[in-house]
Write an enzyme that holds these catalytic residues in place. Structure first.
Site, mmCIF file in Angstrom:
data_model
loop_
_atom_site.group_PDB
_atom_site.id
_atom_site.type_symbol
_atom_site.label_atom_id
_atom_site.label_comp_id
_atom_site.label_asym_id
_atom_site.label_seq_id
_atom_site.Cartn_x
_atom_site.Cartn_y
_atom_site.Cartn_z
ATOM 1 C CG ASP A 116 -100.563 -9.099 32.539
ATOM 2 O OD1 ASP A 116 -101.305 -10.014 32.125
ATOM 3 O OD2 ASP A 116 -99.325 -9.183 32.527
ATOM 4 C CG HIS A 127 -99.825 -11.291 29.314
ATOM 5 N ND1 HIS A 127 -99.108 -11.394 30.488
ATOM 6 C CD2 HIS A 127 -99.416 -12.309 28.532
ATOM 7 C CE1 HIS A 127 -98.307 -12.447 30.415
ATOM 8 N NE2 HIS A 127 -98.478 -13.023 29.238
#
Length: 232
Positions: free
Chosen positions: A170, A201
């Site tokens: 992420d 993400h």
């Protein structure tokens, strides 16, 4: 069937818009869908529609209403992505959780008193954690929540089941933060964490280039199974 409605704030002084998707027949439960930093856009509305197809009353409140009502942005368009980041910086998260609480109250009354859960993405994933700690949501799910390490002091208040989906690559949640999440929450009896190796993400976004079909489908199946177990 979908529509827009207006939900009163907790103090009853104002109201805000929400997208509502209704199932055929009586809902099995209700779920609040908590937006990303891009507003209640086509992807969030589609999340609601899919939940309604699964038998849930789905409600996506417009949490950015104090900054401007009806904001919809596309994460794949660079100027709109930058606008979304600016909005996130201006957004009152504590006020947003209160609006989520008002939405839960609305959903309870409009579902015939059924259980009400919540699911959030990105900023909404962080708000989902806050919702689990600060409201009476019966079951809550957060996707790629940001900044949870700052909120671990609230974990004692999580009384109902919470599931968090964590992509290991992420760009907004570094490895140290991911470790802090696991260190702080792995032994919590109400919290379940799932890691998604190599994912970034936004991997479960409904539309756009961030989506990874295989991992999105896995995370969404886990979410639906979780809600089936804890909401009915």
């Amino acid at each position: 069937m979908s529509e827009t409605t207006r939900i009163s704030t907790l103090d009853g002084s104002k109201d805000f818009m929400a997208y509502v998707a209704r199932p055929e027949g009586e809902p099995r439960a209700a779920i609040i869908v908590i937006q990303e930093i891009f507003g209640v856009n086509a992807g969030i509305r589609r999340k609601c529609d899919l939940l309604a197809e699964g038998g849930f009353l789905a409600v996506a409140p417009d949490l950015f209403w104090r900054l401007g009502e009806g904001i919809e942005l596309d994460p794949d368009i660079e100027p709109e992505f930058k606008q979304a980041l600016d909005l996130m910086g201006k957004f009152d998260q504590d006020g947003g959780v209160k609006d989520i609480e008002a939405s839960i109250k609305w959903a309870r009354s409009h579902s015939g008193g059924k259980n009400v859960g919540a699911v959030g993405y990105c900023l909404g994933g962080r708000l989902a954690y806050m919702t689990a700690a600060r409201t009476d949501s019966d079951a809550t799910v957060g996707y790629y929540a940001v900044g949870i390490d700052e909120l671990l002091g609230e974990k004692h208040a999580i009384a109902n089941p919470l599931m968090l989906h964590i992509p290991t690559e992420d760009g907004f949640v570094d490895k140290d933060t991911q470790k802090a999440m696991h260190d702080g929450l792995d032994d919590h009896p109400k919290v379940t964490l799932h890691d998604y190796e190599g994912m970034d993400h936004g991997f479960a976004t409904q539309f756009g280039k961030r989506r990874d079909d295989e991992n999105a489908e896995l995370a969404d199946k886990r979410t639906m199974d979780f809600f089936a177990e804890h909401l009915g």
